[in-house]
Design an enzyme around this catalytic site. Structure first.
Site, PDB file in Angstrom:
ATOM      1  N   VAL A  45       3.649   2.725   2.560  1.00 54.82           N
ATOM      2  CA  VAL A  45       5.076   2.446   2.367  1.00 54.82           C
ATOM      3  C   VAL A  45       5.718   2.874   1.182  1.00 54.82           C
ATOM      4  O   VAL A  45       4.931   3.094  -0.095  1.00 54.82           O
ATOM      5  CB  VAL A  45       5.053   0.659   2.117  1.00 54.82           C
ATOM      6  CG1 VAL A  45       6.643   0.257   1.823  1.00 54.82           C
ATOM      7  CG2 VAL A  45       4.574   0.033   3.475  1.00 54.82           C
TER       8      VAL A  45
ATOM      9  N   ASP B 247       0.893  -1.031  -0.023  1.00 55.39           N
ATOM     10  CA  ASP B 247      -0.087  -0.117   0.004  1.00 55.39           C
ATOM     11  C   ASP B 247       0.797   1.295   0.046  1.00 55.39           C
ATOM     12  O   ASP B 247       1.741   1.606   0.973  1.00 55.39           O
ATOM     13  CB  ASP B 247      -0.820   0.062   1.155  1.00 55.39           C
ATOM     14  CG  ASP B 247      -1.969   1.033   1.355  1.00 55.39           C
ATOM     15  OD1 ASP B 247      -1.682   1.988   0.521  1.00 55.39           O
ATOM     16  OD2 ASP B 247      -2.857   0.824   1.996  1.00 55.39           O
ATOM     17  N   HIS B 248       0.702   1.798  -1.141  1.00 58.86           N
ATOM     18  CA  HIS B 248       1.874   3.144  -1.307  1.00 58.86           C
ATOM     19  C   HIS B 248       1.590   4.342  -0.244  1.00 58.86           C
ATOM     20  O   HIS B 248       2.409   5.311  -0.124  1.00 58.86           O
ATOM     21  CB  HIS B 248       1.621   3.754  -2.702  1.00 58.86           C
ATOM     22  CG  HIS B 248       3.018   4.075  -3.096  1.00 58.86           C
ATOM     23  ND1 HIS B 248       4.268   4.385  -2.275  1.00 58.86           N
ATOM     24  CD2 HIS B 248       3.524   4.504  -4.403  1.00 58.86           C
ATOM     25  CE1 HIS B 248       5.069   5.010  -2.885  1.00 58.86           C
ATOM     26  NE2 HIS B 248       4.737   5.125  -4.285  1.00 58.86           N
ATOM     27  N   ARG B 249       0.417   4.201   0.329  1.00 56.35           N
ATOM     28  CA  ARG B 249      -0.087   5.065   1.510  1.00 56.35           C
ATOM     29  C   ARG B 249       0.947   4.983   2.507  1.00 56.35           C
ATOM     30  O   ARG B 249       1.173   6.013   3.280  1.00 56.35           O
ATOM     31  CB  ARG B 249      -1.385   5.238   1.619  1.00 56.35           C
ATOM     32  CG  ARG B 249      -2.285   5.613   0.478  1.00 56.35           C
ATOM     33  CD  ARG B 249      -3.756   5.320   0.958  1.00 56.35           C
ATOM     34  NE  ARG B 249      -4.063   4.063   1.372  1.00 56.35           N
ATOM     35  CZ  ARG B 249      -5.251   3.479   1.762  1.00 56.35           C
ATOM     36  NH1 ARG B 249      -6.368   4.193   2.055  1.00 56.35           N
ATOM     37  NH2 ARG B 249      -5.380   2.425   2.281  1.00 56.35           N
TER      38      ARG B 249
END
Length: 637
Positions: A613, A609-611
């Protein structure tokens, strides 16, 4: 006296959304004075005693805290004591049958086993002081971060006092309410009979005997699961069963479970049917215990019938009234919508705008049933409701063609597990901005070590596969890179950091995909992990996993190495923030600086999850995994 805002937990500056009384109103103890709503729950503030409202000190829209004055009221001091003088008959009725039995049959209702959950929020109080309840009726509704659950009454009776309020945090064993047994009411009609003193003792005898021979079978503790579907009813009224025989089969999104008979006997009334949703404490069937003798005295039960029958008839309307079908559909634009957290969560999951839902709850509150009926109407009449109300994020629904035009087809109903998996995958895909990082890991030395220890492992009763090494490596990296061991609470704007390492492993079963969880993986040896992976995989394939086996994961591993493929992009198992995909290892020529060597290379795919990591952290994760699996001595450091 001044009535103040009571303890409302951690909430502060809570909005007054409704003032339910006016100056001059007469109120009873427990009547609602005001309704508050925080970002987590709504709560009604009751009158502490009977009396008359003299002054209202707040208005709708005010922000209040614990201890703020709400109203000034004069307590009612009227006494009914002189009444017995003209008529001596009511005295024994009021004192003997009511006061004494109520005290002797009072039972404290407590929070039952709710799995691993603690400090769970009370989002709804379903009863008030003085309410009559049946065994299994909902007392309160709790909501944790994983599920909402209704806590049923353990007995039939009258609610004498409540020990919790909306917004309170409770755990297993906490007191909910004091309930006086309903059996004490049945004794009242026997008091007026003065002359026939001898028959009086005979009336209770057959009733007690009949009650003792019949058992109410209810759904036992099924972990955190609620609203579980009944997929099979295995018995019929009149069937003889032995202790342990299956009565019904339930299927949740995580497991199926058989509910057994608690004793030998004959099935009476069946109280559920296929397709019903049940929770812990829901009535299943009446069971007449084997060998129970029916009462012989026919005349004695006759007087009792008029007493119990009206009670049942009176209770029926109250039980069915809340179940009225709401008129679902668009409503006029509303400035504010009154709904509890569980209802709001359901609406978010279904993509429903609560302002368009017709509310049928008390004081125009939106109930779960209102949201569900709105969605049903939208599906039945697509033209009457915009597609964005039900499809989520404005994505239009896919209209299927008539496949029968092209050739023979057949249809098979999706299982509960398949439906839930599909829903969860869709929600994760729509809500998680995922990135996938690819890498290759040299496991040549690891495989040589594993094969060398295979015989020793078998002597220890362990089957040594690559999976335990993968789990151990992942657990190590989660400790080193804690940003992968979090959850995002977007409503609160907070990152939840977990100080435990529970690793889930995806298991392919005939019924569908299941993800059992290995707890405290960082604290277990390779042999321990090997035993547990084999045990959980077997339970998954046999559909014997419990709710506790399937919850609490921090990170998931999905391995296709035994099947094939080079790389894939696994979907993050929300609310986790990362998942590792493992593909089939194969021999490749690797340059060592002087020449090419054959090395066993295993492809890995890390979706995150780019939010939560960053890309650099994703690269660090896969690089560290390559170091640990390339030289397993690193796992000892």
């Amino acid at each position: 006296m001044n009535v103040k805002v009571p303890d409302i937990g951690d909430a502060s500056e809570v909005e007054v959304i409704e003032v339910s009384v006016a100056v001059g109103d007469t109120v009873e103890e427990g009547d609602t004075l005001i309704v508050l709503e925080s970002d987590k729950a709504s709560m009604e503030i009751p009158a502490p005693s009977s009396g008359t409202i003299q002054q209202v000190l707040i208005k709708e829209g005010d922000q209040v805290n614990e201890g703020v004055d709400i109203v000034v009221m004069t307590a009612s001091g009227a006494s009914e004591a002189p009444a017995p003088e003209p008529a001596p008959v009511p005295a024994p009725v009021a004192e003997a049958p009511v006061a004494a039995p109520a005290a002797s049959t009072a039972e404290v209702a407590r929070v039952p086993d709710i799995g691993e959950a603690s400090d769970v929020e009370v989002i709804e109080i379903a009863v008030a002081v003085g309410d009559s309840v049946e065994e299994g009726d909902t007392l309160i509704v709790l909501e944790s971060d994983k599920a909402s659950m209704e806590i049923p009454s353990p007995v039939a009776g009258v609610v004498q006092s409540l020990a919790v309020s909306e917004g309170a945090k409770v755990g297993e064993g906490d007191e909910i309410a004091v309930i006086s047994g309903a059996a004490s009411v049945a004794a009242a009609p026997a008091a007026p009979a003065e002359a026939p003193a001898a028959p009086a003792p005979t009336t209770p005898a057959p009733v007690a005997a009949a009650a003792s021979s019949e058992i109410q079978v209810s759904v036992p503790d099924i972990g955190e699961a609620t609203d579980v579907e009944v997929i099979e009813v295995s018995v019929s009224a009149g069937d003889s069963v032995s202790e342990g025989d299956t009565l019904i089969v339930l299927e949740s999104d995580k497991a199926s479970m058989e509910i057994p008979a608690p004793a030998d006997g004959v099935i009476g009334a069946i109280q559920v049917k296929e397709g019903d949703k049940v929770s812990e404490g829901t009535a299943i069937a009446m069971l007449t215990a084997a060998g129970a003798a029916a009462p012989a005295a026919a005349p004695a039960p006759a007087p009792a019938a008029p007493v119990s029958a009206p009670a049942v008839q009176a209770a029926a309307p109250s039980a069915t009234a809340p179940a009225r079908a709401p008129t679902a559909g668009p409503t006029s634009d509303a400035v504010a919508v009154h709904a509890g957290p569980a209802v709001r969560a359901l609406a978010r999951d279904l993509g429903v705008d609560l302002a368009r839902v017709t509310a049928t709850g008390p004081r125009s509150r939106v109930l779960k049933e209102d949201v569900q009926n709105f969605v049903k109407q939208a599906l039945a009449n697509p033209s009457s409701v915009t597609t964005t109300a039900v499809s989520g994020s404005g994505i239009p629904a896919v209209k299927l063609p008539d496949f029968a035009k092209f050739g023979p087809i057949s249809r098979q109903k999706m299982s509960k597990l398949q439906r839930v998996t599909a829903d969860n995958m869709t929600k994760s895909w729509l809500n998680v901005p995922a990135v996938t990082q690819f890498d290759e890991v040299d496991i040549t030395e690891l495989e040589a070590f594993r094969k060398a220890k295979k015989a020793a492992a078998e002597k220890a009763g362990v089957k040594l596969t690559p999976l335990p090494f993968l789990i151990k490596a992942v657990a190590t990296v989660l400790r080193e890179l804690p940003q992968f061991n979090v959850a995002l609470d977007m409503d609160a704007g907070e990152i939840v950091q977990k100080d435990y390492v529970h690793v889930g492993m995806a298991v392919d079963t005939p019924a569908g995909l299941m993800v059992p969880v290995i707890r405290d993986a960082d604290k277990k040896s390779i042999y321990d992990l090997a035993r547990e992976t084999i045990e959980l995989a077997g339970k998954a394939r046999d559909r014997k996993l419990t709710a506790a086996d399937m919850t609490g994961g921090c990170f998931t591993i999905s391995s296709l190495g035994s099947i094939g493929g080079t790389q894939f992009t696994p979907i993050v198992n929300n609310p986790e923030v990362a998942i590792l995909g493992v593909s089939k290892a194969g021999m490749q020529p690797v340059w060592d600086g002087q020449g090419f060597e054959p090395r066993l290379m295993m492809p890995i795919s890390l979706s995150y999850d780019h939010r939560a990591v960053n890309g650099a952290d994703g690269a660090r994760f896969t690089t560290r995994m390559a170091q640990l699996l390339g030289d397993i001595r690193e796992l000892l450091l």
